[in-house]
Design an enzyme around this catalytic site. Structure first.
Site, PDB file in Angstrom:
ATOM      1  N   LEU A 192      -6.119 -19.825   3.009  1.00 43.29           N
ATOM      2  CA  LEU A 192      -5.827 -19.470   2.503  1.00 43.29           C
ATOM      3  C   LEU A 192      -7.061 -18.106   1.802  1.00 43.29           C
ATOM      4  O   LEU A 192      -7.379 -18.635   0.715  1.00 43.29           O
ATOM      5  CB  LEU A 192      -5.194 -19.760   0.861  1.00 43.29           C
ATOM      6  CG  LEU A 192      -3.734 -20.214   1.207  1.00 43.29           C
ATOM      7  CD1 LEU A 192      -3.530 -21.460  -0.406  1.00 43.29           C
ATOM      8  CD2 LEU A 192      -2.182 -19.696   1.209  1.00 43.29           C
ATOM      9  N   HIS A 193      -7.203 -17.000   2.019  1.00 43.50           N
ATOM     10  CA  HIS A 193      -8.098 -16.085   1.560  1.00 43.50           C
ATOM     11  C   HIS A 193      -7.587 -14.555   2.213  1.00 43.50           C
ATOM     12  O   HIS A 193      -8.603 -13.933   1.957  1.00 43.50           O
ATOM     13  CB  HIS A 193      -9.107 -16.461   3.294  1.00 43.50           C
ATOM     14  CG  HIS A 193      -8.769 -16.173   4.773  1.00 43.50           C
ATOM     15  ND1 HIS A 193      -7.850 -16.328   5.716  1.00 43.50           N
ATOM     16  CD2 HIS A 193      -8.965 -14.544   5.262  1.00 43.50           C
ATOM     17  CE1 HIS A 193      -7.577 -15.374   6.470  1.00 43.50           C
ATOM     18  NE2 HIS A 193      -8.193 -14.328   6.754  1.00 43.50           N
ATOM     19  N   ARG A 194      -6.504 -14.357   1.837  1.00 45.25           N
ATOM     20  CA  ARG A 194      -6.159 -12.901   2.355  1.00 45.25           C
ATOM     21  C   ARG A 194      -6.552 -12.475   1.046  1.00 45.25           C
ATOM     22  O   ARG A 194      -5.989 -13.034  -0.067  1.00 45.25           O
ATOM     23  CB  ARG A 194      -4.612 -12.885   2.485  1.00 45.25           C
ATOM     24  CG  ARG A 194      -4.058 -12.528   3.265  1.00 45.25           C
ATOM     25  CD  ARG A 194      -4.221 -11.859   4.340  1.00 45.25           C
ATOM     26  NE  ARG A 194      -5.112 -11.433   5.245  1.00 45.25           N
ATOM     27  CZ  ARG A 194      -5.918 -12.185   6.606  1.00 45.25           C
ATOM     28  NH1 ARG A 194      -4.970 -13.077   7.279  1.00 45.25           N
ATOM     29  NH2 ARG A 194      -6.863 -11.636   7.196  1.00 45.25           N
TER      30      ARG A 194
END
Ligand code: UD1
Ligand code: UDP
Length: 365
Positions: free
Chosen positions: A204-206
């Site tokens: 998860l990195h957005r």
């Protein structure tokens, strides 16, 4: 033909590797690789050159991090100066990161032909920085190479003539097929004490999932649902690590018993982790595609996807930003209520890069 290929951030390396390989095999093309340095940590950059067997870039611009404007502007200035020295007939950019747009814009203003690989993807969400990069890069590109047929509809709506668009398949999947067997030799599962098909892999990195306290807390709630059902392996992107640290949440995640938080992984280890996962939970664009090619169930923790083909012809489900919906989707997979599709997108066959080079030869040589 002098072909200048651009990379900047992690997903670019997997996309450019097969294109460079095919270009080098051509007697008519002299390729040059330029790395903007948008990503620079060893684990976000150099590791991929080793894993993919790519020669070092011919030019490294060392741009680094910054606001969108600063990063884009710095890449533009440095690339413009580079093109003063570097004979170039065609600039080829991939994906949707800031380096993609910056270099495309510089090239078109110098009347150099621009090719965009992975053109025409649209999430419909203009708050997503990549969506702006996609739209603008496609607008200034002369030749657009697409991964799925629907991309052409988006491009035509935006006024791009069909004659400039070529449906070639997915270069990221070329890389995946090339390295899948090598990834099977990796010892990462053993090293982590993980069991094949016995864990969930999470990335998860957005910005929409980690950049504010509220969104980071919502993401943590979702993660908690995964942890309640599976041992979790979580290679953490530096943006996510930085934000969780800033919000005082990092120790909570690393403290959870069922979670193994890792540094960003190299391509082969990450591929091994995807291939053996029971389920992948992600907000990554590339990971949605790779899990579809591998036949591994993917739950996308986002409100939209620019890669709907992975939902209609693959293993991906778009969950939205709801921990409850994620929990239900996980339960449905575990109980067998959701069957994983065995359909695969057209032309995701490992031969996209040779198609691109063949077209470039036809057009320009
Ligand atoms: C960028 C891309 C995104 C892509 C992602 C792939 C844009 C607008 N975004 O997002 O589309 O999904 O790369 O991973 O181009 N950092 C490091 N070390 C690094 C690189 C970054 O610590 O090597 C940290 C810095 O604090 C930096 C932050 O990560 O400010 C974000 O980096 P940046 O390149 O701006 O955006 P990404 O979130 O990585
Ligand atoms: N990836 C990797 N190590 C990781 C996470 C991802 O090698 O720890 C690979 C993944 O297999 C895919 C690419 O990085 O090839 C996707 O990049 P990312 O998720 O950073 O960007 P996005 O695709 O969302 O733009």
């Amino acid at each position: 033909m002098h072909l200048t290929c651009v990379v900047g951030a992690r997903p670019n390396f997997m996309k450019i590797a097969p294109i460079l390989e095919a270009a080098r095999a051509s007697a008519n093309i002299t390729p040059v690789l330029v790395h903007t340095g948008q990503h620079y940590d060893e684990k976000m950059s150099q590791l991929f050159f080793n894993d993919l067997g790519m020669p070092a870039p011919d030019c490294y611009m060392g741009i680094g991090s910054g606001s969108h404007a600063v990063q884009t502007a710095k890449v533009m200035i440095a690339f413009d100066e580079l093109l003063d020295q570097q004979p170039t007939d065609v600039v080829l950019v991939v994906g949707d990161v800031n380096s993609t747009l910056a270099c495309a814009l510089v090239a078109v203003k110098r009347n150099i032909i621009v090719c965009h690989v992975e053109a025409g993807l649209r999430s419909g969400d203009r708050a997503m920085p990549e969506e702006i990069n996609r739209i603008l890069t496609d607008q200034v590109s002369d030749y657009l190479f697409t991964t799925e047929r629907q991309a052409l509809e988006h491009l035509e709506k935006e006024g791009v003539p069909e004659s400039r668009v070529h449906f070639v398949g997915n270069v990221m999947i070329d890389t995946l097929f090339k390295h899948r067997e090598r990834a099977k030799e990796r010892t990462i599962l053993n090293d982590l004490g993980a069991i094949s098909k016995g864990y969930a892999l999470v990335t998860l990195h957005r910005p929409s999932n980690v950049d504010t306290l509220e969104s980071a807390q919502n993401t943590m709630a979702a993660l908690q649902e995964v942890v309640n059902r599976h041992p979790v392996i979580l290679p953490m992107h530096p943006r996510t690590k930085g934000k969780l640290q800033q919000f005082g949440l990092l120790d909570t995640v690393t403290g959870w018993k069922n979670v193994t938080v890792l540094e960003p992984q190299g391509y082969l280890d990450f591929l091994a982790l995807m291939d053996n996962a029971q389920v992948v939970v992600t907000d990554s664009g590339g990971v949605q595609e790779e899990t579809t090619a591998l036949g591994v169930p993917c739950l996308t923790f986002r409100d939209n996807t620019e890669r709907p083909i992975t939902v209609t012809n693959g293993t991906n489900q778009l969950i939205g930003l709801s921990a409850t919906r994620l929990a239900t989707a996980l339960d449905d997979l575990l109980s067998g209520k959701t069957q994983v599709s065995d359909r695969r997108p057209e032309l995701w066959d490992g031969k996209a890069a040779p198609r691109i080079i063949e077209i470039l030869e036809r057009l320009f040589v």
